[in-house]
Design an enzyme around this catalytic site. Structure first.
Site, short mmCIF file in Angstrom:
data_model
loop_
_atom_site.label_atom_id
_atom_site.label_comp_id
_atom_site.label_asym_id
_atom_site.label_seq_id
_atom_site.Cartn_x
_atom_site.Cartn_y
_atom_site.Cartn_z
N CYS A 11 -9.83 -42.04 -21.82
CA CYS A 11 -9.26 -43.03 -22.73
C CYS A 11 -7.79 -43.16 -22.38
CB CYS A 11 -9.51 -42.68 -24.20
SG CYS A 11 -8.66 -41.24 -24.82
N CYS A 85 -10.01 -47.81 -21.87
CA CYS A 85 -8.89 -47.71 -20.92
C CYS A 85 -8.90 -48.84 -19.92
CB CYS A 85 -8.89 -46.36 -20.21
SG CYS A 85 -10.35 -46.04 -19.22
N CYS A 89 -9.65 -46.89 -14.53
CA CYS A 89 -10.49 -45.86 -13.92
C CYS A 89 -11.00 -46.32 -12.56
CB CYS A 89 -11.66 -45.56 -14.85
SG CYS A 89 -12.57 -44.10 -14.38
#
Length: 137
Positions: A11, A85, A89
């Site tokens: 997150c 997020c 990633c």
């Protein structure tokens, strides 16, 4: 003997949702899953209300610290679960990716964080089921 499956929770601040998820997976998998968590912009400390909510169900995450998301952490994980997020990633072929839409506990009181914790627990139990791992409790 095969290596245990590994999971990474990501997150933004690695202070609430991902820490609660990591604590729950560690507890409910009984060590059958290697657990990591990280944040794209880690906070200075774990959200104290998240710590309190987890303590209510017998899981202590108070000693955890927010960690920065690294490419190595993603590469080393079999399952990568993101929680708000965005595109921070990195994506590698052969990994299982899930995006869990969850309210952010930041700035919320305990009454608002409990349902988030409970939602995460339901999802963790579903993850364990999909991995063929029986929860320890």
């Amino acid at each position: 003997m095969t290596d245990p499956v590994s999971a990474l929770f990501v997150c933004v601040h690695n202070a609430g949702r991902s820490q609660m998820a990591a604590g729950l997976l560690r507890e409910l998998s009984g060590g059958a899953v290697e657990v990591r968590s990280a944040g794209s912009l880690p906070a200075d400390q774990i959200n104290p209300v998240a710590v309190e909510a987890m303590r209510e169900i017998g899981i202590d995450i108070a000693a955890e610290t927010p960690k920065v998301l690294t490419t190595d952490a993603v590469r080393a994980s079999d399952v990568v679960i993101t929680m708000g997020c965005g595109d921070a990633c990195p994506v590698f072929p052969g990994k299982r990716y899930e995006d869990w839409e969850l309210d952010d506990p930041a700035g919320q009181g305990i009454d608002a964080v409990r349902p988030i914790r409970d939602d995460i627990e339901r999802r963790i139990r579903g993850l364990l089921d999909s991995l063929g791992i029986e929860p320890t409790r």
